[in-house]
Design an enzyme around this catalytic site. Sequence first.
Site, PDB file in Angstrom:
ATOM      1  N   LYS A  36       0.417 -12.707   0.316  1.00  0.00           N
ATOM      2  CA  LYS A  36       0.757 -13.134   1.760  1.00  0.00           C
ATOM      3  C   LYS A  36      -0.248 -13.233   2.684  1.00  0.00           C
ATOM      4  O   LYS A  36      -0.302 -14.295   3.427  1.00  0.00           O
ATOM      5  CB  LYS A  36       2.181 -12.411   2.375  1.00  0.00           C
ATOM      6  CG  LYS A  36       3.055 -11.661   1.436  1.00  0.00           C
ATOM      7  CD  LYS A  36       4.194 -11.003   2.041  1.00  0.00           C
ATOM      8  CE  LYS A  36       4.798  -9.827   1.189  1.00  0.00           C
ATOM      9  NZ  LYS A  36       5.760 -10.335   0.039  1.00  0.00           N
TER      10      LYS A  36
ATOM     11  N   HIS B 212       5.626  -7.729 -12.258  1.00  0.00           N
ATOM     12  CA  HIS B 212       4.806  -7.740 -11.164  1.00  0.00           C
ATOM     13  C   HIS B 212       3.494  -7.135 -11.080  1.00  0.00           C
ATOM     14  O   HIS B 212       3.623  -5.922 -11.466  1.00  0.00           O
ATOM     15  CB  HIS B 212       5.554  -7.154  -9.903  1.00  0.00           C
ATOM     16  CG  HIS B 212       5.201  -7.463  -8.773  1.00  0.00           C
ATOM     17  ND1 HIS B 212       4.900  -8.715  -8.066  1.00  0.00           N
ATOM     18  CD2 HIS B 212       4.558  -6.726  -7.779  1.00  0.00           C
ATOM     19  CE1 HIS B 212       4.327  -8.526  -6.770  1.00  0.00           C
ATOM     20  NE2 HIS B 212       4.241  -7.203  -6.521  1.00  0.00           N
TER      21      HIS B 212
ATOM     22  N   SER C  46       0.540 -10.032  -4.198  1.00  0.00           N
ATOM     23  CA  SER C  46       1.855  -9.342  -3.598  1.00  0.00           C
ATOM     24  C   SER C  46       1.933  -9.467  -2.036  1.00  0.00           C
ATOM     25  O   SER C  46       1.393 -10.508  -1.511  1.00  0.00           O
ATOM     26  CB  SER C  46       2.061  -8.099  -3.966  1.00  0.00           C
ATOM     27  OG  SER C  46       3.656  -7.592  -4.113  1.00  0.00           O
TER      28      SER C  46
HETATM   29  C1  GCU Z   1       7.402  -4.648  -1.986  1.00  0.00           C
HETATM   30  C2  GCU Z   1       7.674  -5.794  -0.930  1.00  0.00           C
HETATM   31  C3  GCU Z   1       7.122  -7.066  -1.278  1.00  0.00           C
HETATM   32  C4  GCU Z   1       5.636  -6.880  -1.584  1.00  0.00           C
HETATM   33  C5  GCU Z   1       5.362  -5.919  -2.497  1.00  0.00           C
HETATM   34  C6  GCU Z   1       3.843  -5.316  -2.632  1.00  0.00           C
HETATM   35  O1  GCU Z   1       7.876  -4.824  -3.297  1.00  0.00           O
HETATM   36  O2  GCU Z   1       9.078  -5.814  -0.877  1.00  0.00           O
HETATM   37  O3  GCU Z   1       7.460  -7.865  -0.391  1.00  0.00           O
HETATM   38  O4  GCU Z   1       4.883  -8.187  -2.101  1.00  0.00           O
HETATM   39  O5  GCU Z   1       5.925  -4.724  -2.151  1.00  0.00           O
HETATM   40  O6  GCU Z   1       3.042  -5.734  -1.892  1.00  0.00           O
HETATM   41  O7  GCU Z   1       3.539  -4.919  -3.844  1.00  0.00           O
END
Ligand code: GCU
Length: 423
Positions: free
Chosen positions: A267, A404, A263
Amino acid sequence: MKGFAFLFLLSFFLAGQTKAQREKVITDESKVPEYNLPDVLTRFRGGKVKTEKAWFKKQRPEILKLFTTEVYGQVPGQLDIAEVKVWESSDEALNGLARRKQLSLFFRNNGHNLEVNVLMYLPKTTEKVPVFLAYNFTGNHAVSNDPAIRLTESWVANNPSVGIINNQITEQSRASSEDRWPVEEIVKSGYGLVTVYYGDVDPDKNDFSDGIHPFFYQENQTHPRYNEWGSIAAWAWGLSRVLDYLETDQMVDSKKVAVLGHSRLGKTALWAGATDQRFAMVVSNESGCGGAALSRREFGETVQIINTSFPHWFCDNFLKYNDNEEELPVDQHMLLALIAPRPLYVASAEGDKWADPRGEFLSAKYASPVYELLGKEGLPAKEMPEVNQPVMGTIGYHIRSGKHDLTLYDWIQYIRFADKFLK
Ligand code: GCU
């Protein structure tokens, strides 16, 4: 200064639109707008990149610079580890299966002191071992029920259900994320796990007075400049410093470090892999917007939504692209291409529409021409594979069933993929 003030006002104006924008979140493929993706092997001034030399000497530096100044932000200086303190090590961790080592890296500058706690589990062998390096979300103690893991004293986002109260973790927080960390499987497969709490480097809140950012401020500066690092770049910087340490550790093969993240930390892993070519392999687990997913598809989370919910993640220049993705000089397939020719795995989950699984797949596909130019296979799939049917070239991809998360299924694929390249 003028430009900065303009961006500041612009961000307020756009932030006001968020609710409407949120109501329009695209979760239906037929609603994806038409878009023109910049071709990764076409020079910005025109002409094609045809040789490995042209890629590394010309195109790659230009793409990297655009991501640096327009998306994640520039690291404003250099800072080395000031001190390494080893707290403990044991050859009898996990019922005798593994070595454990806990240490802190200290950073000092401008009167600031930062401590980054590192937890390592390594297979017991006399050879240097390949490792997965991955940030965790709430502290090292959350990854295992091993009672010897030191409890973090850092700021952690509240979560009373796992004993995180007043932004401090408690004994109750131990092992609270152990489902995400199959430490025994990793070690039994011949890999070490090196993990760090990301908030040690920069607490995940819109506050630039804490974490690593102030270490580089000039007099009277309280916020990074418009082209300087947000939190993702700060976390990626931290991963590179952990790698600096690993280069000195006799038990680790620092030429075989796979950087992995889930997540927002996916990135971060991608940006770390792009900016630091010492990382031998990169794994993006459901990194979504600002990670592997193509921004121009505007599917699920968009640039505007992410900049509004998490204004501290990217550099302020990225605000220019709120609801304006077509003006981005790059898109995220070009970020993936920066990792070539090193092995890269991109993973999605069927129930994670927010992260745009198809956009993650397409990004991997459109990064492939760079791998091919460099004599590697790229992604061995033209169409998106079925759920739970991984494909593995030098780029790997899967979409797994479920939500997720970072699961054992995901890890099994990453280990299989690593076996192809790091063994
Ligand atoms: C939120 C955010 C995402 C990110 C996620 C996480 O949902 O919008 O961009 O990847 O958190 O890090 O769990």
